[in-house]
Design an enzyme around this catalytic site. Structure first.
Site, PDB file in Angstrom:
ATOM      1  N   ASP A 110      26.663  34.787   7.258  1.00  0.00           N
ATOM      2  CA  ASP A 110      25.925  33.595   6.837  1.00  0.00           C
ATOM      3  C   ASP A 110      24.559  33.516   7.523  1.00  0.00           C
ATOM      4  O   ASP A 110      24.336  34.143   8.567  1.00  0.00           O
ATOM      5  CB  ASP A 110      26.725  32.332   7.175  1.00  0.00           C
ATOM      6  CG  ASP A 110      28.010  32.245   6.350  1.00  0.00           C
ATOM      7  OD1 ASP A 110      28.066  32.904   5.297  1.00  0.00           O
ATOM      8  OD2 ASP A 110      28.942  31.543   6.784  1.00  0.00           O
TER       9      ASP A 110
HETATM   10  N1  URA Z   1      32.966  33.885   8.143  1.00  0.00           N
HETATM   11  C1  URA Z   1      32.079  32.883   7.986  1.00  0.00           C
HETATM   12  O1  URA Z   1      32.461  31.745   7.731  1.00  0.00           O
HETATM   13  N2  URA Z   1      30.771  33.164   8.082  1.00  0.00           N
HETATM   14  C2  URA Z   1      30.283  34.393   8.400  1.00  0.00           C
HETATM   15  O2  URA Z   1      29.077  34.580   8.504  1.00  0.00           O
HETATM   16  C3  URA Z   1      31.220  35.435   8.576  1.00  0.00           C
HETATM   17  C4  URA Z   1      32.559  35.152   8.439  1.00  0.00           C
END
Ligand code: URA
Length: 242
Positions: A110
């Site tokens: 993310d």
């Molecule tokens: N899970 C998440 O919620 N975000 C990420 O960036 C990676 C795994």
């Protein structure tokens, strides 16, 4: 007689896969089906070694030219999107790597998640590391808005349903006395998986850092990157290509 250096010799299936047309496994099928020629002769031997400097390899009469594959490990900072381009013109992980070839991220993190992320132009390498069948381990350090209870640790380890599919953490350890920081391990790669797992039990993830991915750790400073070594790349194929 011209000497042939060992590094010029490549297994025929790898040579075909390196062109980006198909995987090594599919290449083997094509070879056995008699669709591949080396210097105009059909070769059905899987272990056949091609001299990449001299031999002419064709699949169904079309010449094959392997591309050079490149592989990077990035310690992703927050505020960067995991994509090759962005319609809102935000900075992408690809912008952080100074290379002329087109590369793409292996899976995603993310916008505000930090930590280890691989990038490559090798589709087969990427597929191996993102296919759920391969159960690639990922470790995250998670910061939560409230203490994680023992009861919820048990639930997360047993598995809970998110979007009608069971999700599970295979390991959880608490890293801080206030129980708001945990290290978790999962084999799942669904988008926002960690946040959704905690979200399903009423926790809000305030910080997320991927500590390791397929055994690779963020061993460079934040926002920096390095190339993977030959041994590391071969290790991925050895571990995950069946
Ligand atoms: N899970 C998440 O919620 N975000 C990420 O960036 C990676 C795994």
């Amino acid at each position: 007689m011209k000497l042939v250096k060992k590094e010029m010799l490549t297994r025929l299936n790898k040579y075909i896969a390196d062109s980006g047309i198909t995987s090594r496994r599919k290449s083997e099928e094509y070879i056995l089906q008699g669709r591949v020629t080396v210097n105009n002769k059909v070769v059905k031997e899987l272990a056949y070694k091609v001299n990449s400097e001299q031999d002419s390899v064709m699949l169904d009469g079309e010449k094959i030219t392997p591309r050079k594959h490149i592989y990077f490990l990035l310690n992703k900072p927050a505020g960067v999107i995991t994509s090759t381009d962005d319609e809102k013109k935000r900075r992408t992980v690809v912008d952080l790597i100074k290379v002329n070839e087109k590369i793409f991220p292996v899976g995603r993190l993310d916008y505000n998640t930090t930590g280890v992320l691989l990038l490559t132009n090798d589709g087969e390498f990427s597929n191996l590391l993102t296919h759920p069948r391969n159960k690639v381990p990922k470790e995250y350090e998670v910061k939560l808005d409230k203490p994680l209870s023992n009861e919820d640790i048990e639930k997360l380890l047993k598995g809970i349903f998110i979007e009608r599919r069971k999700g599970v953490f295979v390991k959880i350890s608490l890293l801080s006395p206030n129980k708001k920081v945990a290290r978790i391990t999962t084999f799942e790669g669904r988008n926002h998986f960690v946040k959704k797992m905690f979200g399903a039990l009423g926790y809000y993830v305030t910080g997320l850092n991927r500590k390791s991915f397929a055994g690779f750790t963020a061993d460079v400073p934040l926002s920096s990157y390095r190339k993977l070594s030959k041994t590391e790349i071969e290790g991925v194929f050895k571990n995950y290509a069946k």
